[in-house]
Design an enzyme around this catalytic site. Structure first.
Site, PDB file in Angstrom:
ATOM      1  CG  HIS A  72      53.417  32.275  53.394  1.00 50.83           C
ATOM      2  ND1 HIS A  72      54.475  32.954  52.834  1.00 50.83           N
ATOM      3  CD2 HIS A  72      53.795  30.975  53.434  1.00 50.83           C
ATOM      4  CE1 HIS A  72      55.441  32.096  52.537  1.00 50.83           C
ATOM      5  NE2 HIS A  72      55.040  30.887  52.884  1.00 50.83           N
ATOM      6  CE1 TYR A 205      55.106  41.456  46.981  1.00 51.03           C
ATOM      7  CE2 TYR A 205      54.765  40.363  49.079  1.00 51.03           C
ATOM      8  CZ  TYR A 205      54.478  40.487  47.740  1.00 51.03           C
ATOM      9  OH  TYR A 205      53.548  39.653  47.147  1.00 51.03           O
ATOM     10  N   PRO A 297      52.402  42.031  38.799  1.00 54.25           N
ATOM     11  CG  PRO A 297      54.347  40.799  38.418  1.00 54.25           C
ATOM     12  CD  PRO A 297      53.525  41.897  37.856  1.00 54.25           C
ATOM     13  CE  LYS A 301      44.859  41.055  45.810  1.00 49.25           C
ATOM     14  NZ  LYS A 301      45.130  39.903  46.621  1.00 49.25           N
ATOM     15  CE1 TYR A 389      50.733  40.100  48.714  1.00 51.34           C
ATOM     16  CE2 TYR A 389      50.040  38.157  49.939  1.00 51.34           C
ATOM     17  CZ  TYR A 389      50.902  38.772  49.051  1.00 51.34           C
ATOM     18  OH  TYR A 389      51.926  38.048  48.491  1.00 51.34           O
TER      19      TYR A 389
HETATM   20  P1  RFL Z   1      46.310  32.252  31.170  1.00 53.47           P
HETATM   21  O1  RFL Z   1      46.883  31.576  32.383  1.00 53.47           O
HETATM   22  O2  RFL Z   1      47.203  33.084  30.371  1.00 53.47           O
HETATM   23  O3  RFL Z   1      45.665  31.112  30.276  1.00 53.47           O
HETATM   24  C1  RFL Z   1      45.233  31.376  28.957  1.00 53.47           C
HETATM   25  C2  RFL Z   1      45.274  30.084  28.185  1.00 53.47           C
HETATM   26  O4  RFL Z   1      44.735  30.312  26.883  1.00 53.47           O
HETATM   27  C3  RFL Z   1      45.572  29.687  25.919  1.00 53.47           C
HETATM   28  N1  RFL Z   1      45.378  30.382  24.621  1.00 53.47           N
HETATM   29  C4  RFL Z   1      44.697  29.866  23.586  1.00 53.47           C
HETATM   30  N2  RFL Z   1      44.076  28.702  23.435  1.00 53.47           N
HETATM   31  C5  RFL Z   1      43.467  28.467  22.246  1.00 53.47           C
HETATM   32  N3  RFL Z   1      43.524  29.329  21.189  1.00 53.47           N
HETATM   33  C6  RFL Z   1      44.137  30.523  21.310  1.00 53.47           C
HETATM   34  N4  RFL Z   1      44.176  31.364  20.274  1.00 53.47           N
HETATM   35  C7  RFL Z   1      44.770  30.836  22.540  1.00 53.47           C
HETATM   36  N5  RFL Z   1      45.487  31.894  22.999  1.00 53.47           N
HETATM   37  C8  RFL Z   1      45.844  31.598  24.261  1.00 53.47           C
HETATM   38  C9  RFL Z   1      46.965  29.829  26.502  1.00 53.47           C
HETATM   39  O5  RFL Z   1      47.863  28.875  25.950  1.00 53.47           O
HETATM   40  C10 RFL Z   1      46.708  29.597  27.982  1.00 53.47           C
HETATM   41  O6  RFL Z   1      46.814  28.239  28.343  1.00 53.47           O
HETATM   42  O7  RFL Z   1      45.038  33.163  31.554  1.00 53.47           O
HETATM   43  P2  RFL Z   1      44.006  33.074  32.766  1.00 53.47           P
HETATM   44  O8  RFL Z   1      43.350  31.718  32.843  1.00 53.47           O
HETATM   45  O9  RFL Z   1      43.184  34.275  32.638  1.00 53.47           O
HETATM   46  O10 RFL Z   1      44.921  33.179  34.095  1.00 53.47           O
HETATM   47  C11 RFL Z   1      45.619  34.355  34.407  1.00 53.47           C
HETATM   48  C12 RFL Z   1      46.863  34.018  35.249  1.00 53.47           C
HETATM   49  O11 RFL Z   1      47.615  33.031  34.565  1.00 53.47           O
HETATM   50  C13 RFL Z   1      47.725  35.256  35.512  1.00 53.47           C
HETATM   51  O12 RFL Z   1      46.912  36.362  35.848  1.00 53.47           O
HETATM   52  C14 RFL Z   1      48.730  35.037  36.675  1.00 53.47           C
HETATM   53  O13 RFL Z   1      49.720  34.110  36.323  1.00 53.47           O
HETATM   54  C15 RFL Z   1      49.355  36.365  37.106  1.00 53.47           C
HETATM   55  N6  RFL Z   1      50.370  36.209  38.160  1.00 53.47           N
HETATM   56  C16 RFL Z   1      50.017  36.068  39.494  1.00 53.47           C
HETATM   57  N7  RFL Z   1      48.736  36.022  39.870  1.00 53.47           N
HETATM   58  C17 RFL Z   1      48.398  35.789  41.188  1.00 53.47           C
HETATM   59  O14 RFL Z   1      47.203  35.783  41.509  1.00 53.47           O
HETATM   60  N8  RFL Z   1      49.342  35.577  42.166  1.00 53.47           N
HETATM   61  C18 RFL Z   1      50.662  35.607  41.878  1.00 53.47           C
HETATM   62  O15 RFL Z   1      51.478  35.356  42.766  1.00 53.47           O
HETATM   63  C19 RFL Z   1      51.047  35.894  40.507  1.00 53.47           C
HETATM   64  N9  RFL Z   1      52.341  35.919  40.165  1.00 53.47           N
HETATM   65  C20 RFL Z   1      51.716  36.162  37.802  1.00 53.47           C
HETATM   66  C21 RFL Z   1      52.693  36.026  38.837  1.00 53.47           C
HETATM   67  C22 RFL Z   1      52.120  36.214  36.477  1.00 53.47           C
HETATM   68  C23 RFL Z   1      53.452  36.131  36.175  1.00 53.47           C
HETATM   69  N10 RFL Z   1      53.793  36.174  34.802  1.00 53.47           N
HETATM   70  C24 RFL Z   1      54.690  35.292  34.200  1.00 53.47           C
HETATM   71  C25 RFL Z   1      53.014  37.017  33.932  1.00 53.47           C
HETATM   72  C26 RFL Z   1      54.019  35.945  38.545  1.00 53.47           C
HETATM   73  C27 RFL Z   1      54.411  36.021  37.217  1.00 53.47           C
HETATM   74  C28 RFL Z   1      55.875  35.948  36.966  1.00 53.47           C
HETATM   75  C1  PHB Z   2      55.421  34.149  43.273  1.00 54.08           C
HETATM   76  O1  PHB Z   2      55.750  33.392  44.219  1.00 54.08           O
HETATM   77  O2  PHB Z   2      55.526  33.811  42.108  1.00 54.08           O
HETATM   78  C2  PHB Z   2      54.902  35.511  43.585  1.00 54.08           C
HETATM   79  C3  PHB Z   2      54.707  35.879  44.893  1.00 54.08           C
HETATM   80  C4  PHB Z   2      54.215  37.150  45.186  1.00 54.08           C
HETATM   81  C5  PHB Z   2      53.961  38.037  44.145  1.00 54.08           C
HETATM   82  C6  PHB Z   2      54.163  37.658  42.827  1.00 54.08           C
HETATM   83  C7  PHB Z   2      54.642  36.394  42.538  1.00 54.08           C
HETATM   84  O3  PHB Z   2      53.510  39.281  44.443  1.00 54.08           O
END
Ligand code: RFL
Ligand code: PHB
Length: 399
Positions: A72, A205, A297, A301, A389
């Protein structure tokens, strides 16, 4: 059992770290409480910064991402039904983002780790850490139950807590030694996945009269959309009809644009908060990713920050094992935190700009209007959005 680096958590931070260490001949064991199938199926982030795309490509993990991901080159801000395109490529000298789902990145990482014999333990339980002190003197031990329930003791030179917001690593640290700063937002996001063709070539957005909406995508057949909801809502509060009516209203333009609709097959409510826990190092324990910091989110980031922490830490551990130099271990936290705070600032700004705050007074609403007005008219403001971004540098030099 012993290893060089014990990594708690097989999310993006843990798996990238383990893979980068393996590339430098450094041994690690990854302990994960969920099953491999659950990791491969959990829907989360979607946007990869340019630096994340470059890193994954350099790690040899770019094949599927470049084939199936969508580059994108800009995004659309839609305020009150009027669009303003932010041209990432034009404003940042050629940088862009990739829309490629987090679980696809995790599948690529898992396949790569398993192909090279990586020691990943899934379905572990009762993980506890001992021997964590504020200096390098004592050696940590990680105790856990493996998938069969057997008790295992793992000695390591270092432990890295990559276990997300609900993890256990932080609890090994004296609470007095941790400083947490956080902010909760008075709304959440309802995220949906639906079977429909893309509604737009770029993410939209949008801020409508009663709140935020985001049009994202996953593929030619599957679309990802979000809408601002009450923080206490559950997916059951949102019938498909209510979702589409809200999205249509918040995304409406003066020339009749409507999102493509289709069967919704996933609904989740995401809480919105900002949090940083410092410091990120306690002797031989390091924290990385969501275990140390969370952003709302809106700026996309979280995943990118988790991966850049892993990258910095891999560099620091490599230097340590190669020539015994602890300098980069010492500067890991401060260096990571500078980037983290830049991302906090950006994510909070995007969130404040694009949501309706139920408790906002008239002054706050007028300021929001003025901020949006400036953004839609000033190239400098658009450049600020674009460069944040697509992603700021991971480490010095910063500018
Ligand atoms: P994670 O991905 O949460 O992974 C942690 C892992 O640790 C395990 N765990 C354990 N394992 C052993 N013993 C324990 N006691 C444990 N406790 C936990 C868990 O099962 C898991 O597998 O952390 P990490 O690696 O720091 O990664 C962070 C990202 O996952 C998170 O920041 C992003 O998903 C946030 N986020 C977004 N980030 C972006 O950069 N771009 C995006 O577009 C974006 N969109 C989003 C998002 C997060 C979302 N949600 C659901 C919070 C959109 C959404 C909807
Ligand atoms: C996504 O596609 O999950 C997504 C995209 C942009 C955001 C957050 C989540 O800012």
């Amino acid at each position: 059992m012993r290893t060089q680096v014990a990594i708690i958590g097989a999310g993006p931070a843990g798996l990238v770290l383990s893979q980068l260490l393996d590339g430098q001949g450094i041994e690690s064991v990854v302990l994960e409480c969920r099953s491999q199938e659950a990791i491969r199926a959990t829907i989360r982030a979607g946007v990869l910064e340019q630096g994340t795309v470059d890193l994954l490509t350099d790690m040899g993990l770019g094949k599927r991402m470049h084939n199936e991901g969508l580059r994108h080159e800009g995004t659309v801000l839609r305020v009150g039904g009027v669009d303003r395109r932010i041209d990432f490529v034009g404003l940042t000298g050629g940088r862009a983002v990739m829309v490629y789902a987090q679980h696809e990145v995790l599948k690529d990482l898992l396949d790569a780790r398993l192909a090279t014999g990586g020691d990943l333990r899934f379905n572990v339980s009762d993980v506890t850490l001992s021997g964590i002190t504020s200096d390098m003197a004592s050696r940590p031990v990680v105790r856990f139950r493996d998938a069969s329930g057997a008790a295992v003791s793992l000695r390591a030179d270092f432990v890295v807590g990559c276990d997300g917001t609900q993890g256990v690593s932080r609890s090994a640290v004296d609470p007095q030694a941790l400083q947490t700063v956080e902010r909760h937002y008075p709304f959440g996001w309802l995220g949906i996945l639906c079977k429909a063709p893309p509604s737009s070539d770029e993410l939209i957005y949008a801020l409508g009269a009663d709140g935020f909406a985001l049009v994202s995508t996953r593929s030619c057949e599957v679309q990802r959309m979000y809408l601002q909801c009450d923080p206490g809502d559950t997916p059951d509060d949102w019938s498909d009809d209510r979702i589409w009516a809200t999205l249509r209203a918040r995304l409406a333009t003066h020339d009749g644009w409507q999102p493509n609709e289709g069967p919704i097959f996933d609904k989740t409510v995401v809480g919105m908060r900002s949090r940083v826990i410092e410091p990120m190092r306690h002797g031989r324990l390091f924290l990385a990713g969501d275990a140390a910091h969370v952003v709302p989110p809106t700026g996309a980031k979280g995943l990118n920050l988790a991966i850049s922490d892993a990258r910095l830490l891999a560099r620091a551990l490599t230097r340590f094992y190669r020539d015994g130099n602890e300098d980069l271990l010492d500067t890991y936290g401060p260096t990571a935190l500078r980037r983290i705070w830049r991302a906090q600032r950006f994510s909070t700004w995007m969130t404040t700009l694009l949501h309706r705050f139920p408790d906002a007074d008239a002054y706050a609403r007028k300021l929001q209007d003025a901020d949006l007005d400036y953004l839609t008219r000033s190239r400098a403001a658009c450049t600020t959005l674009a460069e944040n971004y697509v992603g700021l540098p991971v480490a010095p030099p910063w500018d």
